[in-house]
Design a protein around this motif. Structure first.
Motif, PDB file in Angstrom:
ATOM      1  N   LEU A 500       9.783  73.486  81.584  1.00 39.23           N
ATOM      2  CA  LEU A 500      10.589  74.637  81.161  1.00 39.23           C
ATOM      3  C   LEU A 500      12.070  74.444  81.485  1.00 39.23           C
ATOM      4  O   LEU A 500      12.441  73.598  82.289  1.00 39.23           O
ATOM      5  N   GLY A 501      12.867  75.301  80.864  1.00 37.84           N
ATOM      6  CA  GLY A 501      14.331  75.177  80.974  1.00 37.84           C
ATOM      7  C   GLY A 501      14.812  74.439  79.746  1.00 37.84           C
ATOM      8  O   GLY A 501      14.015  74.140  78.852  1.00 37.84           O
ATOM      9  N   PRO A 502      16.112  74.140  79.645  1.00 32.20           N
ATOM     10  CA  PRO A 502      16.548  73.306  78.529  1.00 32.20           C
ATOM     11  C   PRO A 502      15.691  72.050  78.508  1.00 32.20           C
ATOM     12  O   PRO A 502      15.284  71.540  79.556  1.00 32.20           O
ATOM     13  N   TYR A 503      15.390  71.543  77.299  1.00 35.77           N
ATOM     14  CA  TYR A 503      14.478  70.400  77.201  1.00 35.77           C
ATOM     15  C   TYR A 503      15.043  69.168  77.913  1.00 35.77           C
ATOM     16  O   TYR A 503      16.246  69.024  78.074  1.00 35.77           O
ATOM     17  N   GLY A 504      14.136  68.304  78.298  1.00 37.91           N
ATOM     18  CA  GLY A 504      14.548  67.077  79.000  1.00 37.91           C
ATOM     19  C   GLY A 504      13.791  66.895  80.301  1.00 37.91           C
ATOM     20  O   GLY A 504      13.644  65.780  80.792  1.00 37.91           O
ATOM     21  N   GLY A 505      13.299  68.026  80.863  1.00 37.87           N
ATOM     22  CA  GLY A 505      12.496  67.947  82.079  1.00 37.87           C
ATOM     23  C   GLY A 505      13.166  67.066  83.117  1.00 37.87           C
ATOM     24  O   GLY A 505      14.366  67.202  83.386  1.00 37.87           O
ATOM     25  N   ILE A 511      20.978  63.701  80.614  1.00 45.20           N
ATOM     26  CA  ILE A 511      21.356  64.119  79.265  1.00 45.20           C
ATOM     27  C   ILE A 511      22.650  64.927  79.317  1.00 45.20           C
ATOM     28  O   ILE A 511      22.750  65.898  80.069  1.00 45.20           O
ATOM     29  N   GLY A 512      23.604  64.532  78.501  1.00 44.20           N
ATOM     30  CA  GLY A 512      24.950  65.109  78.593  1.00 44.20           C
ATOM     31  C   GLY A 512      25.136  66.434  77.887  1.00 44.20           C
ATOM     32  O   GLY A 512      26.261  66.804  77.574  1.00 44.20           O
ATOM     33  N   CYS A 513      24.062  67.118  77.545  1.00 42.84           N
ATOM     34  CA  CYS A 513      24.183  68.448  76.938  1.00 42.84           C
ATOM     35  C   CYS A 513      22.911  69.222  77.282  1.00 42.84           C
ATOM     36  O   CYS A 513      21.969  68.640  77.821  1.00 42.84           O
ATOM     37  N   ASP A 514      22.905  70.502  76.977  1.00 40.51           N
ATOM     38  CA  ASP A 514      21.689  71.296  77.204  1.00 40.51           C
ATOM     39  C   ASP A 514      20.958  71.448  75.882  1.00 40.51           C
ATOM     40  O   ASP A 514      21.522  72.009  74.927  1.00 40.51           O
ATOM     41  N   ILE A 515      19.731  71.001  75.840  1.00 39.77           N
ATOM     42  CA  ILE A 515      18.977  71.100  74.586  1.00 39.77           C
ATOM     43  C   ILE A 515      18.191  72.398  74.631  1.00 39.77           C
ATOM     44  O   ILE A 515      17.206  72.523  75.353  1.00 39.77           O
ATOM     45  N   LEU A 516      18.664  73.352  73.838  1.00 43.07           N
ATOM     46  CA  LEU A 516      18.106  74.700  73.938  1.00 43.07           C
ATOM     47  C   LEU A 516      16.946  74.916  72.981  1.00 43.07           C
ATOM     48  O   LEU A 516      16.088  75.746  73.207  1.00 43.07           O
ATOM     49  N   ASP A 517      16.941  74.132  71.909  1.00 42.92           N
ATOM     50  CA  ASP A 517      15.838  74.226  70.950  1.00 42.92           C
ATOM     51  C   ASP A 517      15.916  73.011  70.035  1.00 42.92           C
ATOM     52  O   ASP A 517      16.842  72.195  70.164  1.00 42.92           O
ATOM     53  N   VAL A 518      14.955  72.913  69.130  1.00 43.76           N
ATOM     54  CA  VAL A 518      14.972  71.771  68.213  1.00 43.76           C
ATOM     55  C   VAL A 518      14.808  72.269  66.787  1.00 43.76           C
ATOM     56  O   VAL A 518      14.184  73.303  66.555  1.00 43.76           O
ATOM     57  N   ALA A 519      15.374  71.522  65.851  1.00 46.21           N
ATOM     58  CA  ALA A 519      15.316  71.926  64.438  1.00 46.21           C
ATOM     59  C   ALA A 519      14.937  70.723  63.577  1.00 46.21           C
ATOM     60  O   ALA A 519      15.813  69.969  63.155  1.00 46.21           O
ATOM     61  N   PRO A 564      23.414  74.995  59.179  1.00 46.34           N
ATOM     62  CA  PRO A 564      23.480  76.164  60.062  1.00 46.34           C
ATOM     63  C   PRO A 564      23.868  75.839  61.501  1.00 46.34           C
ATOM     64  O   PRO A 564      24.293  76.724  62.225  1.00 46.34           O
ATOM     65  N   TRP A 565      23.723  74.607  61.923  1.00 42.71           N
ATOM     66  CA  TRP A 565      24.029  74.286  63.317  1.00 42.71           C
ATOM     67  C   TRP A 565      25.307  73.472  63.454  1.00 42.71           C
ATOM     68  O   TRP A 565      25.497  72.754  64.424  1.00 42.71           O
ATOM     69  N   ALA A 566      26.183  73.588  62.467  1.00 44.56           N
ATOM     70  CA  ALA A 566      27.452  72.855  62.502  1.00 44.56           C
ATOM     71  C   ALA A 566      28.147  73.111  63.840  1.00 44.56           C
ATOM     72  O   ALA A 566      28.167  74.237  64.340  1.00 44.56           O
ATOM     73  N   GLY A 567      28.668  72.057  64.413  1.00 50.12           N
ATOM     74  CA  GLY A 567      29.357  72.186  65.699  1.00 50.12           C
ATOM     75  C   GLY A 567      28.520  71.713  66.869  1.00 50.12           C
ATOM     76  O   GLY A 567      29.029  71.449  67.960  1.00 50.12           O
ATOM     77  N   THR A 568      27.219  71.590  66.641  1.00 48.09           N
ATOM     78  CA  THR A 568      26.327  71.185  67.739  1.00 48.09           C
ATOM     79  C   THR A 568      26.562  69.718  68.121  1.00 48.09           C
ATOM     80  O   THR A 568      26.634  68.865  67.236  1.00 48.09           O
ATOM     81  N   PRO A 569      26.675  69.436  69.415  1.00 48.29           N
ATOM     82  CA  PRO A 569      26.813  68.022  69.810  1.00 48.29           C
ATOM     83  C   PRO A 569      25.534  67.249  69.498  1.00 48.29           C
ATOM     84  O   PRO A 569      24.437  67.743  69.786  1.00 48.29           O
ATOM     85  N   VAL A 570      25.676  66.061  68.939  1.00 47.47           N
ATOM     86  CA  VAL A 570      24.475  65.259  68.661  1.00 47.47           C
ATOM     87  C   VAL A 570      24.502  63.885  69.335  1.00 47.47           C
ATOM     88  O   VAL A 570      23.457  63.256  69.457  1.00 47.47           O
ATOM     89  N   VAL A 571      25.672  63.438  69.750  1.00 47.27           N
ATOM     90  CA  VAL A 571      25.703  62.196  70.535  1.00 47.27           C
ATOM     91  C   VAL A 571      26.601  62.452  71.740  1.00 47.27           C
ATOM     92  O   VAL A 571      27.761  62.858  71.581  1.00 47.27           O
ATOM     93  N   THR A 572      26.037  62.244  72.916  1.00 47.33           N
ATOM     94  CA  THR A 572      26.856  62.410  74.125  1.00 47.33           C
ATOM     95  C   THR A 572      26.793  61.139  74.958  1.00 47.33           C
ATOM     96  O   THR A 572      25.828  60.374  74.865  1.00 47.33           O
ATOM     97  N   ARG A 573      27.828  60.968  75.726  1.00 48.06           N
ATOM     98  CA  ARG A 573      27.853  59.847  76.673  1.00 48.06           C
ATOM     99  C   ARG A 573      28.057  60.460  78.046  1.00 48.06           C
ATOM    100  O   ARG A 573      28.976  61.262  78.240  1.00 48.06           O
TER     101      ARG A 573
END
Ligand code: GAL
Length: 673
Positions: A500-505, A511-519, A564-573
């Protein structure tokens, strides 16, 4: 284990195939052996499906014919890889003991009349299989021709899952050993859902046909249990065979990316890891997929040699349309295996059958005999492999590895995924193929093994990750490693229960972002991805719905800019300890993924190498203390020119190779530098 008997790095290369003399009258055997010598064959697998000939009636054995064959082989200096026949129980056995036949999830029992028609948990099968193995070993194990043991054939090939009552009992016992109490099992499987709470192990069934989705924890455990049940049978065979001839290596033939058996666990039990590989000659991606298959096999047990147990000289017989290999393709693909470290290449089968289900499958000796162009290629390759091969003692260089695990494979493709068309092998291909095209050789690695030997890791959808595995990956990065982690990683624990929590366990710190859901994206949808410098690439299939995190040392390298998810980060370092993580929250196109790889030194190591690689030419580098060997394989039907970084000597063509190497269609060179 002394492997010189069968080859192994630096020894002679193995060449040959499955030999089924029981399909032919004895007068053909002498010709077989004469032609084997002519073709440079030095090892054949005998006995694989010969149970009915070795034990024609229950308790009546006949080893005379096989001894005669072994005598002929020994006389010609050809080694035998003696196989146990347990993959094909004879008709008398299943007629007398019909419950040996496996049962599908609808309760239908299979019939005999083909092969692999046995239930591995059936006590009668185990008793009779054990006895034929024992008899075979006692009768023929010390024959001078016998130089390798081959247990069974392609475990779990046609009937990986049986749902009979014997399986139910064995599964319950396995669960009781694993969980101890029924409530621990209920917790592990989420028994509160849909009233699946058990009050006793006796109520638990194999996952037979159900009205709706079966319990994912139950499905996952059934896969674990099945892999172990087959392994248990293999270990029984191994024990018997090794008791008689401990000095010769033992193997069973794997099938590359084959889901039912956890080959990392199985490979620990092998003296030689062997595999069967049947790339589709008509698929332009087949050299890349075949390379990936071999990289997996080489990696399963990094302490033992590996070999190709089966491939085909030309056509198979089981595709919808069975396109033959084009002239030279068999040689090129054989060198591909050797380039990637194989100790030898064997084929299915020596002589094309006249009868039976595989009569139109190609062979070393085709129906048209020595007049066939295939025979000329077979004999040509045999002659070539008999020459000294100093490169065979060199090591395949892989600075990076793809993290892969069978429990993850089982779980990630469970019936309840957000995208049922997410397959782990497809995810692995997506990450592997751009690097194959850039001539970057990769290993595979289990998430539990020591990863510190690698400079970089690729982590395709490691959906199921245990706390220990995650700690291993975190420690690897912390100590300076680089990981490229794809979406749908770190989602569930070993019971397929969501962290539970943002995905990634337990991978979340990486992981350089919080994954709140998936599409998952609708089929055919293409998303725009914009990079830091304003340039764009595309993505498809999946998008993480992610939020920036300020508290992590992360840079957003790319965002999705459409939909619909424009702006979402998809590659982080991000930085973690001494190391770095690139997190990729979508299926980037090859261009986009390459941009990530370009940032990782271990993944662009031989980029200029790639610049000198025309389309369809594979290059693999191997290293020995004295020399580097560069394998260059033209997988196309056109001539090619390859730029070499430095001049060298072509061991195969016996010619000097300076700046430019000309390779004919399907040509191969091994350049010594
Ligand atoms: C393999 C099998 C062989 C033969 C071959 C045909 O899977 O081990 O016995 O059937 O396929 O391609």
């Amino acid at each position: 284990m002394e492997l010189s008997a069968v080859g192994g790095p630096g020894q002679r290369l193995l060449y040959g195939g499955d030999y089924n003399p029981e399909q032919w009258p004895p007068e053909v055997w002498e010709e077989d052996v004469r032609l084997m010598r002519e073709a440079g064959v030095n090892m054949v697998t005998v006995g694989v499906f010969a149970w009915a000939h070795l034990e024609p009636a229950e308790g009546t054995f006949d080893f005379g014919w096989l001894r005669q064959v072994l005598d002929l082989l020994a006389g010609a200096g050809i080694d035998a890889d003696l196989a146990t026949p347990t993959a094909a129980p004879p008709p008398w056995l299943t007629t007398r003991y019909p419950d040996v036949l496996p049962v599908d999830d609808h309760g239908n029992r299979y019939s005999h009349g083909s092969r692999q028609h046995f239930c591995v948990c059936n006590p009668t099968y185990r008793r009779l299989a054990g006895r034929i193995v024992q008899q075979l070993a006692a009768e023929l194990g010390d024959h001078p021709a016998v130089r390798m043991w081959h247990a069974h054939n392609e475990y779990a090939c046609h009937v990986p899952y049986c749902y009979c009552d014997h399986h139910a009992t064995a599964f319950r016992n396995w669960l009781e050993r694993r969980y101890g109490t029924i409530n621990t099992l209920n917790d592990a499987w989420g028994g509160a859902f849909w009233s699946q709470h058990y009050s006793d192990f006796a109520e638990v069934l194999p996952p037979r046909m159900t009205p709706a989705h079966a319990n994912p924890g139950q499905l996952l455990d059934y896969k674990r249990f099945t892999s172990e049940a087959f392994l248990e049978e293999f270990l029984e065979e191994k024990k018997v065979l090794k008791a008689v001839r401990p000095d010769i290596p033992l193997t069973t033939n794997f099938m590359g990316f084959r889901k039912p058996l956890d080959y990392f666990a199985w490979a620990r039990e092998m003296d030689v890891v062997s595999t069967d590989n049947y790339p589709d000659p008509a698929d332009p991606d087949s050299p890349a997929l075949s390379a990936m298959h071999y990289d997996l096999i080489r990696s399963l047990n990094k302490n033992v040699p590996w070999m190709v147990m089966e491939q085909t000289t030309s056509r198979v017989n089981w595709r919808e349309r069975n396109v033959p290999k084009s002239p030279g393709q068999m040689r090129g693909l054989s060198y591909q295996a050797l380039a990637r470290g194989a100790s030898g290449v064997l084929f299915f089968q020596w002589r094309a059958s006249r009868a039976g289900a595989e009569k139109f499958h190609s062979a070393l000796l085709p129906h048209s005999g020595v007049a066939s162009p295939v025979w000329a290629e077979v004999a040509g390759l045999g002659r070539e492999l008999a020459r000294p091969a100093p490169w065979a003692a060199s090591e395949v260089l892989a600075r990076a590895a793809v993290v892969f695990s069978w429990p993850n494979w089982w779980a990630v493709e469970s019936t309840v995924s957000p995208a049922h068309d997410l397959t782990l092998v497809e995810q692995a291909r997506w990450m592997y193929l751009p690097l194959y095209r850039r001539c970057v050789t990769l290993d595979f690695a289990s998430p539990a093994e020591d990863l510190t030997r690698y400079d970089a890791l690729l982590v395709p959808s490691l959906y199921l990750v245990t706390q220990d595995e995650a700690a291993n990956i975190r420690a690897y990065v912390e100590q300076g490693g680089t990981a490229v982690i794809s979406f749908w990683s770190g989602i569930v624990d070993e019971h397929d229960q969501v962290y539970l929590g943002p995905y990634g366990g337990p991978l979340r710190p990486l992981i350089g972002c919080d994954i709140l859901d998936v599409a998952p994206l609708p089929p055919g949808d293409v998303a725009q991805v914009q990079w830091e410098d304003g340039t764009t690439t595309t993505a498809s299939f999946w998008l993480d719905i992610a939020a920036e995190r300020q508290d992590r040392n992360a840079t957003i390298l790319a965002r999705v800019t459409s939909g619909p998810w424009a702006g979402t980060p998809v590659v982080t370092r991000s930085q973690y300890g001494q190391g770095h993580v690139y997190y990729v929250g979508t299926r980037l196109d090859a261009d986009g993924l390459q941009r990530v790889y370009d940032l990782v030194p271990a993944l662009r190591g031989i980029a200029d190498f790639a610049a000198g690689r025309p389309e369809g030419v594979e290059r693999v580098v191997r290293r020995s203390p004295g020399h580097d060997y560069e394998f260059v394989i033209n997988h196309t039907d056109s001539d090619s020119k390859v730029l070499l970084a430095e001049p060298g000597y072509d061991e195969l063509g016996e010619r000097a190779a300076d700046g430019t190497l000309a390779l004919g269609r399907r040509g191969v060179a091994i350049i010594r530098h």
